[in-house]
Design a protein around this motif. Structure first.
Motif, mmCIF file in Angstrom:
data_model
loop_
_atom_site.group_PDB
_atom_site.id
_atom_site.type_symbol
_atom_site.label_atom_id
_atom_site.label_comp_id
_atom_site.label_asym_id
_atom_site.label_seq_id
_atom_site.Cartn_x
_atom_site.Cartn_y
_atom_site.Cartn_z
ATOM 1 N N ASP A 207 33.220 38.770 46.147
ATOM 2 C CA ASP A 207 33.772 39.598 47.211
ATOM 3 C C ASP A 207 35.363 39.006 47.607
ATOM 4 O O ASP A 207 35.585 37.622 47.738
ATOM 5 C CB ASP A 207 33.156 39.047 48.486
ATOM 6 N N PRO A 208 36.193 39.613 48.587
ATOM 7 C CA PRO A 208 37.346 39.416 48.811
ATOM 8 C C PRO A 208 37.229 37.859 49.372
ATOM 9 O O PRO A 208 36.585 38.023 50.673
ATOM 10 C CB PRO A 208 37.969 40.072 49.757
ATOM 11 N N ALA A 209 38.900 37.086 49.592
ATOM 12 C CA ALA A 209 37.918 35.689 50.262
ATOM 13 C C ALA A 209 39.934 35.091 50.639
ATOM 14 O O ALA A 209 40.206 35.014 49.039
ATOM 15 C CB ALA A 209 36.981 34.670 49.932
ATOM 16 N N GLY A 227 44.125 33.718 47.283
ATOM 17 C CA GLY A 227 43.600 34.867 47.371
ATOM 18 C C GLY A 227 43.247 35.723 46.612
ATOM 19 O O GLY A 227 43.794 35.822 45.522
ATOM 20 N N ILE A 228 41.653 35.803 46.667
ATOM 21 C CA ILE A 228 40.980 36.168 46.225
ATOM 22 C C ILE A 228 41.157 37.426 46.310
ATOM 23 O O ILE A 228 40.262 38.159 47.516
ATOM 24 C CB ILE A 228 39.470 35.825 45.460
ATOM 25 N N TRP A 229 41.127 38.328 44.803
ATOM 26 C CA TRP A 229 40.441 39.838 45.499
ATOM 27 C C TRP A 229 41.142 40.893 46.298
ATOM 28 O O TRP A 229 40.897 41.802 46.940
ATOM 29 C CB TRP A 229 38.895 40.280 45.031
ATOM 30 N N VAL A 274 49.026 34.108 39.286
ATOM 31 C CA VAL A 274 48.796 35.330 39.647
ATOM 32 C C VAL A 274 48.173 35.504 38.232
ATOM 33 O O VAL A 274 48.098 35.375 36.989
ATOM 34 C CB VAL A 274 49.614 36.105 40.074
ATOM 35 N N LEU A 275 46.619 36.504 39.022
ATOM 36 C CA LEU A 275 46.215 37.135 37.972
ATOM 37 C C LEU A 275 46.343 38.699 38.152
ATOM 38 O O LEU A 275 45.951 38.831 39.366
ATOM 39 C CB LEU A 275 45.141 36.653 37.599
ATOM 40 N N LEU A 276 46.579 39.484 37.634
ATOM 41 C CA LEU A 276 47.105 41.126 38.248
ATOM 42 C C LEU A 276 46.229 42.092 37.236
ATOM 43 O O LEU A 276 47.156 41.974 35.851
ATOM 44 C CB LEU A 276 48.801 41.260 38.330
ATOM 45 N N VAL A 277 45.122 42.755 37.830
ATOM 46 C CA VAL A 277 44.827 43.899 37.069
ATOM 47 C C VAL A 277 45.380 44.798 37.268
ATOM 48 O O VAL A 277 44.378 45.455 39.035
ATOM 49 C CB VAL A 277 42.473 43.898 36.795
ATOM 50 N N VAL A 278 45.936 45.319 36.661
ATOM 51 C CA VAL A 278 46.422 47.023 36.811
ATOM 52 C C VAL A 278 45.509 48.079 36.609
ATOM 53 O O VAL A 278 45.349 47.687 35.071
ATOM 54 C CB VAL A 278 47.796 46.939 35.729
ATOM 55 N N LYS A 279 44.573 48.792 37.093
ATOM 56 C CA LYS A 279 43.736 49.889 36.830
ATOM 57 C C LYS A 279 44.876 51.393 36.168
ATOM 58 O O LYS A 279 45.679 51.762 36.397
ATOM 59 C CB LYS A 279 42.331 50.126 37.750
ATOM 60 N N ARG A 280 44.217 51.753 35.119
ATOM 61 C CA ARG A 280 44.838 52.596 33.918
ATOM 62 C C ARG A 280 44.330 53.931 34.488
ATOM 63 O O ARG A 280 42.946 54.076 34.718
ATOM 64 C CB ARG A 280 45.086 52.302 32.794
ATOM 65 N N SER A 305 45.647 53.948 38.794
ATOM 66 C CA SER A 305 45.277 54.289 39.816
ATOM 67 C C SER A 305 44.896 52.931 41.025
ATOM 68 O O SER A 305 44.504 53.252 41.693
ATOM 69 C CB SER A 305 43.857 54.670 39.815
ATOM 70 N N GLY A 306 45.998 51.814 40.668
ATOM 71 C CA GLY A 306 46.064 51.151 41.741
ATOM 72 C C GLY A 306 45.849 49.559 40.779
ATOM 73 O O GLY A 306 45.702 49.393 39.782
ATOM 74 N N ALA A 307 45.679 48.532 41.629
ATOM 75 C CA ALA A 307 46.064 47.288 41.076
ATOM 76 C C ALA A 307 45.177 45.982 42.100
ATOM 77 O O ALA A 307 45.475 46.466 43.337
ATOM 78 C CB ALA A 307 46.981 46.553 40.981
ATOM 79 N N ILE A 308 44.659 44.649 41.710
ATOM 80 C CA ILE A 308 43.366 44.584 42.272
ATOM 81 C C ILE A 308 44.269 42.712 41.230
ATOM 82 O O ILE A 308 44.680 42.959 40.853
ATOM 83 C CB ILE A 308 41.797 44.261 41.977
ATOM 84 N N GLY A 309 44.150 41.400 42.623
ATOM 85 C CA GLY A 309 44.318 40.360 42.013
ATOM 86 C C GLY A 309 44.007 39.482 42.640
ATOM 87 O O GLY A 309 43.423 39.211 43.389
ATOM 88 N N TYR A 310 43.899 38.062 42.527
ATOM 89 C CA TYR A 310 44.300 36.507 42.874
ATOM 90 C C TYR A 310 45.535 36.198 42.156
ATOM 91 O O TYR A 310 45.935 36.029 41.981
ATOM 92 C CB TYR A 310 43.025 36.074 41.725
#
Length: 455
Positions: A207-209, A227-229, A274-280, A305-310
């Motif tokens: 979960d985000p935290a 900063g997680i997710w 930074v860990l950045l996950v870009v959804k394709r 379609s968006g990006a989430i990360g740590y």
């Protein structure tokens, strides 16, 4: 500490790489809703591209081209009619945020950089969002042509193996850009449903935290804020910073947007991860970006379609028993010539950062309680590390520093600061610096006359 070298200067193997964004966030409705980001970290990496070590390396930020003497901590100013700035002539400038260190924080001692290695420095600055009449500093159009812009210089110096002084300097222009608030790109209350399961399992967070991981927490140690997710949302076009008429698909992450609740002389940002996950889209595999000391990203995939990360912000406590509050934010491309910043503006961060008391004990003695004019007073400063953590981190340009001011009514006796010193156990070397301006600038060369020394 500040050194100005006369004579020939050589860029040589010293190279500066800026790692900062090109636009500062100005809330779109800042005139009616004045709370929003108004500070940002500017970063630079100092590289040694040569085959021998660079020694006595210093890093500075401010105004390099202000005249015969560069000015750390003082930034280039300019007028931007019809806006009215707070400086003489109605001008504007960035402001250095150094806490109790003031402008001295703009000068950093990096020590030695080995061949092929580098050192990263972050400085916090604040910027205007309204002029003296309460008008927003961003223009009415979506283009940067009518926005307030300001500049900053980063420069450095060092010595090569042949005793030559090497320097490099870089100037950047930054624009105060209108950006919309958006609640999509925030840590909470998103539920991390966009995060691939393997990354949740990898970090053990589902979960985000926001978390603060302490490594002792005393001065010289580390506090890592995570900063997680967080959810950046869809990254769509954005500004054209390089002028190639193609939107840059930008994203920028920052830990401090409100400088009034953060003291840089309490906590220093020393590194980021930074860990950045870009959804394709279209069935393409996700793009995963892992980066150290990079908070500004550009040319991210258009078909996302968006990006989430740590993100992990590594702070080093500089003094004991102090606390600060972070106000993180992110700015993300959200349409042609438009970008947005997160609406919660760090409000969910919680407890902030606090340092524990230092384990360094100082004892300052003087050999007589009073002296007649012309007599000599001898001061002795003894220090002990009573804790279990090493104090000082020269690798981060943060050796233990003990400073002392010459009392009013007394003058410094030349050579005395370097005479009769005893190195404590665990200390292999020391250097003596001198200041003639109450600690704003420093030099390793004893000034002449020695009576000019203030610190």
């Amino acid at each position: 500490m500040f050194l100005f070298f006369a004579g020939a200067l050589y860029a040589g193997d010293l190279r500066i790489e800026l790692i900062s964004g090109y636009n500062f966030v100005v809330r779109s409705n800042i005139e009616s809703q004045p709370y929003g980001p108004r500070s940002a970290y500017l970063g630079a990496i100092f590289h040694n591209d040569g085959s021998t070590a660079l020694t006595n390396v210093y890093a500075y930020i401010g105004d390099y081209d202000s005249g015969s003497t560069p000015s750390p901590g003082i930034y280039p100013s300019r007028a931007h009619p019809p806006l009215v700035g707070p400086l003489p002539g109605g001008e504007f400038a960035l402001m250095h945020e150094g806490g109790s260190a003031g402008k001295a924080d703009a000068s950093r001692y990096l020590g030695t950089i080995e061949p092929g290695e580098s050192a990263t420095v972050y400085w916090l600055v604040s910027y205007p969002v309204l002029d003296e009449n309460g008008n927003a500093v961003h223009g009415p159009s979506v283009k940067p042509d009518d926005d307030l812009w300001l500049e900053f210089d980063v420069w450095g110096s060092g010595m090569d193996s042949g005793g030559n002084t090497l320097t490099d300097d870089v100037r950047r222009r930054v624009f105060m850009r209108r950006m919309l608030q958006a609640m999509a790109n925030k840590i909470s209350p998103n539920n991390a449903n966009k995060v691939p399961q393997e990354y949740k399992d990898l970090l053990g967070y589902f979960d985000p935290a926001w978390t603060n991981n302490l490594v002792d927490g005393s001065p010289g140690s580390a506090i890592i804020t995570e900063g997680i997710w967080y959810d950046l949302g869809n990254i769509n076009q954005g500004f054209d910073n390089d002028g190639d008429l193609v939107p840059d698909y930008n994203a920028w992450m920052q830990p401090v947007g409100d400088p009034t609740i953060f003291d840089p002389s309490c906590m220093r940002l020393v590194s980021t991860y930074v860990l950045l996950v870009v959804k394709r889209t279209g069935g393409q595999p996700d793009l995963v970006i892992v980066a150290e000391d990079q908070l500004y990203f550009t040319n991210l995939p258009p078909d996302n379609s968006g990006a989430i990360g740590y993100v992990a912000y590594h702070f080093m406590p500089l003094s004991g028993g102090c606390s600060v509050t972070l106000s993180p934010y992110q700015a993300v491309a959200s349409g042609k010539d438009n970008e947005k910043f997160n609406g919660d503006f760090g409000a969910t961060l919680g407890d902030g950062l606090a340092s524990s008391e230092t384990s360094i004990l100082l004892d300052k003695l003087v050999d007589k309680e009073q002296a007649d004019p012309g007599e000599t007073l001898t001061y002795t400063i003894a220090f002990t590390n009573s804790g279990t953590t090493v104090i000082g981190n020269p690798a981060q340009g943060l050796p233990l520093v003990i400073s002392d001011s010459i009392p009013d009514g007394a003058v410094y006796i030349g050579g005395s600061a370097a005479a009769g010193n005893t190195l404590p156990a665990g200390v292999s070397a020391y250097k003596v610096f001198y200041s003639t301006d109450d600690g704003v600038s420093w030099t390793q060369t004893q000034p002449s006359p020695a009576s000019a020394v203030t610190d």
